[in-house]
Design a protein around this motif. Sequence first.
Motif, PDB file in Angstrom:
ATOM      1  N   THR B  31       0.837  -1.200   0.000  1.00  0.00           N
ATOM      2  CA  THR B  31       0.000   0.000   0.000  1.00  0.00           C
ATOM      3  C   THR B  31       0.870   1.248   0.000  1.00  0.00           C
ATOM      4  OG1 THR B  31      -1.672  -1.169   1.245  1.00  0.00           O
ATOM      5  CG2 THR B  31      -1.833   1.221   1.233  1.00  0.00           C
ATOM      6  N   VAL B  32       0.529   2.194  -0.865  1.00  0.00           N
ATOM      7  CA  VAL B  32       1.249   3.466  -0.922  1.00  0.00           C
ATOM      8  C   VAL B  32       0.220   4.586  -0.796  1.00  0.00           C
ATOM      9  CG1 VAL B  32       2.763   4.929  -2.305  1.00  0.00           C
ATOM     10  CG2 VAL B  32       2.876   2.440  -2.555  1.00  0.00           C
ATOM     11  N   HIS B  33       0.523   5.573   0.019  1.00  0.00           N
ATOM     12  CA  HIS B  33      -0.342   6.748   0.121  1.00  0.00           C
ATOM     13  C   HIS B  33       0.369   7.908  -0.569  1.00  0.00           C
ATOM     14  CE1 HIS B  33      -2.631   4.544   3.140  1.00  0.00           C
ATOM     15  NE2 HIS B  33      -1.517   4.310   3.787  1.00  0.00           N
ATOM     16  N   PHE B  34      -0.300   8.497  -1.566  1.00  0.00           N
ATOM     17  CA  PHE B  34       0.259   9.671  -2.222  1.00  0.00           C
ATOM     18  C   PHE B  34      -0.454  10.911  -1.681  1.00  0.00           C
ATOM     19  CE2 PHE B  34       2.894   7.824  -5.485  1.00  0.00           C
ATOM     20  CZ  PHE B  34       2.337   6.574  -5.724  1.00  0.00           C
ATOM     21  N   ILE B  35       0.293  11.975  -1.449  1.00  0.00           N
ATOM     22  CA  ILE B  35      -0.332  13.265  -1.128  1.00  0.00           C
ATOM     23  C   ILE B  35      -0.210  14.087  -2.396  1.00  0.00           C
ATOM     24  CG2 ILE B  35      -0.383  15.233   0.446  1.00  0.00           C
ATOM     25  CD1 ILE B  35      -0.455  12.784   2.091  1.00  0.00           C
ATOM     26  N   ASN B  36      -1.335  14.437  -3.001  1.00  0.00           N
ATOM     27  CA  ASN B  36      -1.240  15.169  -4.270  1.00  0.00           C
ATOM     28  C   ASN B  36      -1.024  16.666  -4.028  1.00  0.00           C
ATOM     29  OD1 ASN B  36      -3.681  16.397  -3.737  1.00  0.00           O
ATOM     30  ND2 ASN B  36      -4.855  15.225  -5.241  1.00  0.00           N
ATOM     31  N   ARG B  37      -0.958  17.417  -5.130  1.00  0.00           N
ATOM     32  CA  ARG B  37      -0.604  18.834  -5.037  1.00  0.00           C
ATOM     33  C   ARG B  37      -1.675  19.664  -4.340  1.00  0.00           C
ATOM     34  NH1 ARG B  37       1.664  17.897 -10.810  1.00  0.00           N
ATOM     35  NH2 ARG B  37       3.860  17.493 -10.335  1.00  0.00           N
ATOM     36  N   PRO B  48       5.016  -5.991  -5.259  1.00  0.00           N
ATOM     37  CA  PRO B  48       6.453  -5.840  -5.000  1.00  0.00           C
ATOM     38  C   PRO B  48       7.201  -5.856  -6.326  1.00  0.00           C
ATOM     39  CG  PRO B  48       5.508  -7.495  -3.556  1.00  0.00           C
ATOM     40  CD  PRO B  48       4.427  -7.117  -4.527  1.00  0.00           C
ATOM     41  N   GLY B  49       8.161  -4.940  -6.469  1.00  0.00           N
ATOM     42  CA  GLY B  49       8.886  -4.874  -7.735  1.00  0.00           C
ATOM     43  C   GLY B  49       8.362  -3.780  -8.640  1.00  0.00           C
ATOM     44  N   ASP B  50       7.105  -3.407  -8.478  1.00  0.00           N
ATOM     45  CA  ASP B  50       6.574  -2.268  -9.249  1.00  0.00           C
ATOM     46  C   ASP B  50       7.304  -1.017  -8.782  1.00  0.00           C
ATOM     47  OD1 ASP B  50       2.977  -3.040  -9.386  1.00  0.00           O
ATOM     48  OD2 ASP B  50       4.696  -3.768 -10.549  1.00  0.00           O
ATOM     49  N   THR B  51       7.525  -0.078  -9.700  1.00  0.00           N
ATOM     50  CA  THR B  51       8.069   1.205  -9.258  1.00  0.00           C
ATOM     51  C   THR B  51       6.887   2.094  -8.871  1.00  0.00           C
ATOM     52  OG1 THR B  51       7.961   2.255 -11.424  1.00  0.00           O
ATOM     53  CG2 THR B  51       9.977   1.025 -10.902  1.00  0.00           C
ATOM     54  N   LEU B  52       7.195   3.179  -8.195  1.00  0.00           N
ATOM     55  CA  LEU B  52       6.128   4.108  -7.822  1.00  0.00           C
ATOM     56  C   LEU B  52       5.504   4.713  -9.077  1.00  0.00           C
ATOM     57  CD1 LEU B  52       7.562   5.811  -4.607  1.00  0.00           C
ATOM     58  CD2 LEU B  52       5.668   4.192  -4.788  1.00  0.00           C
ATOM     59  N   LEU B  53       6.296   4.879 -10.133  1.00  0.00           N
ATOM     60  CA  LEU B  53       5.733   5.371 -11.392  1.00  0.00           C
ATOM     61  C   LEU B  53       4.745   4.352 -11.947  1.00  0.00           C
ATOM     62  CD1 LEU B  53       5.538   7.344 -13.742  1.00  0.00           C
ATOM     63  CD2 LEU B  53       7.556   6.269 -14.757  1.00  0.00           C
ATOM     64  N   ASP B  54       5.094   3.064 -11.870  1.00  0.00           N
ATOM     65  CA  ASP B  54       4.185   2.004 -12.311  1.00  0.00           C
ATOM     66  C   ASP B  54       2.847   2.127 -11.579  1.00  0.00           C
ATOM     67  OD1 ASP B  54       6.787  -0.542 -12.475  1.00  0.00           O
ATOM     68  OD2 ASP B  54       5.992   0.778 -14.036  1.00  0.00           O
ATOM     69  N   VAL B  55       2.916   2.342 -10.273  1.00  0.00           N
ATOM     70  CA  VAL B  55       1.688   2.438  -9.474  1.00  0.00           C
ATOM     71  C   VAL B  55       0.833   3.616  -9.951  1.00  0.00           C
ATOM     72  CG1 VAL B  55       0.738   2.805  -7.161  1.00  0.00           C
ATOM     73  CG2 VAL B  55       2.766   1.381  -7.444  1.00  0.00           C
ATOM     74  N   VAL B  56       1.489   4.755 -10.157  1.00  0.00           N
ATOM     75  CA  VAL B  56       0.755   5.948 -10.601  1.00  0.00           C
ATOM     76  C   VAL B  56       0.063   5.673 -11.937  1.00  0.00           C
ATOM     77  CG1 VAL B  56       1.022   8.344 -11.371  1.00  0.00           C
ATOM     78  CG2 VAL B  56       2.227   7.558  -9.339  1.00  0.00           C
ATOM     79  N   LEU B  57       0.774   5.015 -12.851  1.00  0.00           N
ATOM     80  CA  LEU B  57       0.218   4.731 -14.169  1.00  0.00           C
ATOM     81  C   LEU B  57      -0.856   3.651 -14.105  1.00  0.00           C
ATOM     82  CD1 LEU B  57       3.481   4.867 -16.330  1.00  0.00           C
ATOM     83  CD2 LEU B  57       1.692   6.584 -16.167  1.00  0.00           C
ATOM     84  N   ASN B  58      -0.539   2.547 -13.411  1.00  0.00           N
ATOM     85  CA  ASN B  58      -1.493   1.435 -13.356  1.00  0.00           C
ATOM     86  C   ASN B  58      -2.793   1.821 -12.663  1.00  0.00           C
ATOM     87  OD1 ASN B  58       0.427  -0.133 -14.586  1.00  0.00           O
ATOM     88  ND2 ASN B  58       1.125  -1.114 -12.703  1.00  0.00           N
ATOM     89  N   ASP B  60      -3.969   4.798 -12.553  1.00  0.00           N
ATOM     90  CA  ASP B  60      -4.521   5.991 -13.209  1.00  0.00           C
ATOM     91  C   ASP B  60      -4.595   7.201 -12.289  1.00  0.00           C
ATOM     92  OD1 ASP B  60      -6.870   4.951 -15.687  1.00  0.00           O
ATOM     93  OD2 ASP B  60      -5.296   6.473 -15.794  1.00  0.00           O
ATOM     94  N   LEU B  61      -3.583   7.385 -11.477  1.00  0.00           N
ATOM     95  CA  LEU B  61      -3.585   8.515 -10.555  1.00  0.00           C
ATOM     96  C   LEU B  61      -3.308   9.781 -11.346  1.00  0.00           C
ATOM     97  CD1 LEU B  61      -1.633   6.974  -7.545  1.00  0.00           C
ATOM     98  CD2 LEU B  61      -4.070   6.892  -8.060  1.00  0.00           C
ATOM     99  N   ASP B  62      -4.060  10.787 -11.057  1.00  0.00           N
ATOM    100  CA  ASP B  62      -4.056  11.944 -11.934  1.00  0.00           C
ATOM    101  C   ASP B  62      -3.105  13.046 -11.488  1.00  0.00           C
ATOM    102  OD1 ASP B  62      -6.604  14.337 -12.899  1.00  0.00           O
ATOM    103  OD2 ASP B  62      -4.859  13.554 -13.978  1.00  0.00           O
ATOM    104  N   PHE B  63      -1.807  12.809 -11.637  1.00  0.00           N
ATOM    105  CA  PHE B  63      -0.859  13.869 -11.286  1.00  0.00           C
ATOM    106  C   PHE B  63      -0.385  14.493 -12.592  1.00  0.00           C
ATOM    107  CE2 PHE B  63      -1.493  12.069  -7.393  1.00  0.00           C
ATOM    108  CZ  PHE B  63      -0.736  10.953  -7.063  1.00  0.00           C
ATOM    109  N   ASP B  64      -0.679  15.761 -12.775  1.00  0.00           N
ATOM    110  CA  ASP B  64      -0.309  16.465 -14.000  1.00  0.00           C
ATOM    111  C   ASP B  64       1.141  16.261 -14.403  1.00  0.00           C
ATOM    112  OD1 ASP B  64      -2.310  19.505 -13.758  1.00  0.00           O
ATOM    113  OD2 ASP B  64      -2.655  17.591 -14.760  1.00  0.00           O
ATOM    114  N   GLY B  65       1.355  15.779 -15.603  1.00  0.00           N
ATOM    115  CA  GLY B  65       2.698  15.727 -16.170  1.00  0.00           C
ATOM    116  C   GLY B  65       3.649  14.739 -15.529  1.00  0.00           C
TER     117      GLY B  65
END
Lengths: 485, 145
Positions: B31-37, B48-58, B60-65
């Motif tokens: 589990t990862v908690h993101f605090i957005n802008r 395990p093994g996924d990067t944090l970028l993978d998580v954001v993409l998989n 569909d987390l909406d962080f601009d750019g």
Amino acid sequence: WTYEIETWWIFQISLPTYKTDPSVRFSSCTPKVCIVGSGPAGFYTAQHLLKTHQNVHVDIYERLPVPFGLVRFGVAPDHPEVKNVINTFTQTAKHSRCRFYGNVNVGKDVSVGELKQAYHAVVLSYGAEGNRSMGVPGEGLAGVYSAKDFVGWYNGHPSCRELNPDLNCETAVILGQGNVALDVARVLLSPIDILKKTDITQPALEALVRSQIRRVLIVGRRGPVQVACTIKELREMVNLPGTKSEMVEADFDGVTEALKDLPRPRKRLTELLLKTALDTPGDKEQQRRHQASRTWGFRFFRSPSEVLADADGNKTVGIRLAVTRLEGSGEGARAVLTGEVEDVTCGLVISSIGYKSHPIDPSVPFDTRRAVIPNTMGRSMFPSGLYCSGWLKTGPTGVIATTMNNSFDTARSLVEDMESEALDLSSVKTGSEVISALLEERGVKSVSFSDWEKIDSVEMSRGEASGKPREKILTVEEMIQVART
Amino acid sequence: MLSRREVGGGRSSLGFSLIPSFPQGSNNKVTVHFINRDGDKITAKGAPGDTLLDVVLNEDLDFDGFGACEGTLACSTCHLIFEDEVFKKLGPVTDEEMDMLDLAYGLTDTSRLGCQICLSKSLDGMVARVPESVTDIRQSKDESA
């Protein structure tokens, strides 16, 4: 139908109430926005608009038949990962509310005024197609090029096809020490085995195979602490196979002492520079240097004063550099002439001192001193409904991510204006319908995004034949020919 | 008789699975908690093994750019900021990552690039903050910079 007219009048009279109720948009027509320029600025602006406004339609106009601007024509061939942004741009281009119109020269085929009439808002994102000149005698000699043209040449920009730079000399001098200067140095000195697997153009590759250049000096008027390149590009030079560096130790006086006050990014960069310039190499490095057949180095505290010609006055044989010293320190330090000069023998001079935007249309305000469109958060001062993003907005510095943020900012301003009605959305705009009709009248045939995909596909399959990611098509005529198949 | 191959949850000769197969890694997701802008907390899970970028993409987390160069260390748009304790667990930073991180706006001592952080069980429940991007301060005036 009489009843309908009565009802319509009722709506008109009641308009003010409806206008302030955000859930009712009778007074707003589908917003139509056009963007001029399909580089990162254009695409990121479009992307953000489409994401944050559910009704807006975006049309992107591009002068060339091919999109992507400097991502295609500026990013170095050996930096393919930087071009991954093309994937997100492609998604944007294929969005149902987005259309790409290539081969349309805004300012010539259609005016900004005509676009302003056809759309609710116009965003100018056409970047910087010119370059700052050194302003020194001899700048027009054979053998002197702007980095913009040199980079355009090896990256296949149709307007740089005839550059044919003469690489038959031992030393090349590059003025400027930013990342573009380092890209040029790296392309001049890279082993052919590396370059031949990139999307560098075939004519450039062949010229580099024949090149006699063995030494590249990268010259800046200030010192090591002010160098404008970033560490990744410096590291690539330091690690470039077959090369060794050559710097002037005296240029680094006082730099070690300055380190402790530097923020981390600048500190790491300066440490790497110091190490490269001053460290005594160990045996392995000593051997590597001994075997290196090509040399590169920074020269600091030097400013171009004249390009020197041969006896006939045609070709470059050297460059006269004025010696400077620094006043002040850190980012704000200024170079001041000392009166001394130094001549350097060279046959190729490349000035990499900045790109520069040009005005597009007399109706668009333009700051000629700073070569940008005067704006506040992307909104042009006047007329209303005109916006700008990318280098045209902030000046020609920064990487793709910088442009991305600046474009998102402009898009935010535009959406804000649409929602606050600072932008007039009360009249229907026909957008591309009327522009397409105008273009047809004028004999201009635009290139669609799927036409570009045909060009893309041809380039990639030609590249496959020679082990390259693509073999770029080098003329507008051939691009259009492929687009029409 | 079920063959050894089928015991693991694969198809039997009957054409459907007789052995219930647990969804891959359902009990070892991280589990990862993101605090957005905007300061909102967004919880997501990755393997395990996924990067944090993978998580954001998989997810569909909406962080601009976010993740412009698609995880190839050619930009700094997947810049994330961590708390000290989490940062220490993230492992060493390569020069290559540091070089790109150096270009990130709002760089801190506990900054990393999301495309280089791989999930592991020990990071379960970690918090990652998406920092402000350049625009918010530097370009909120006209271009007289």
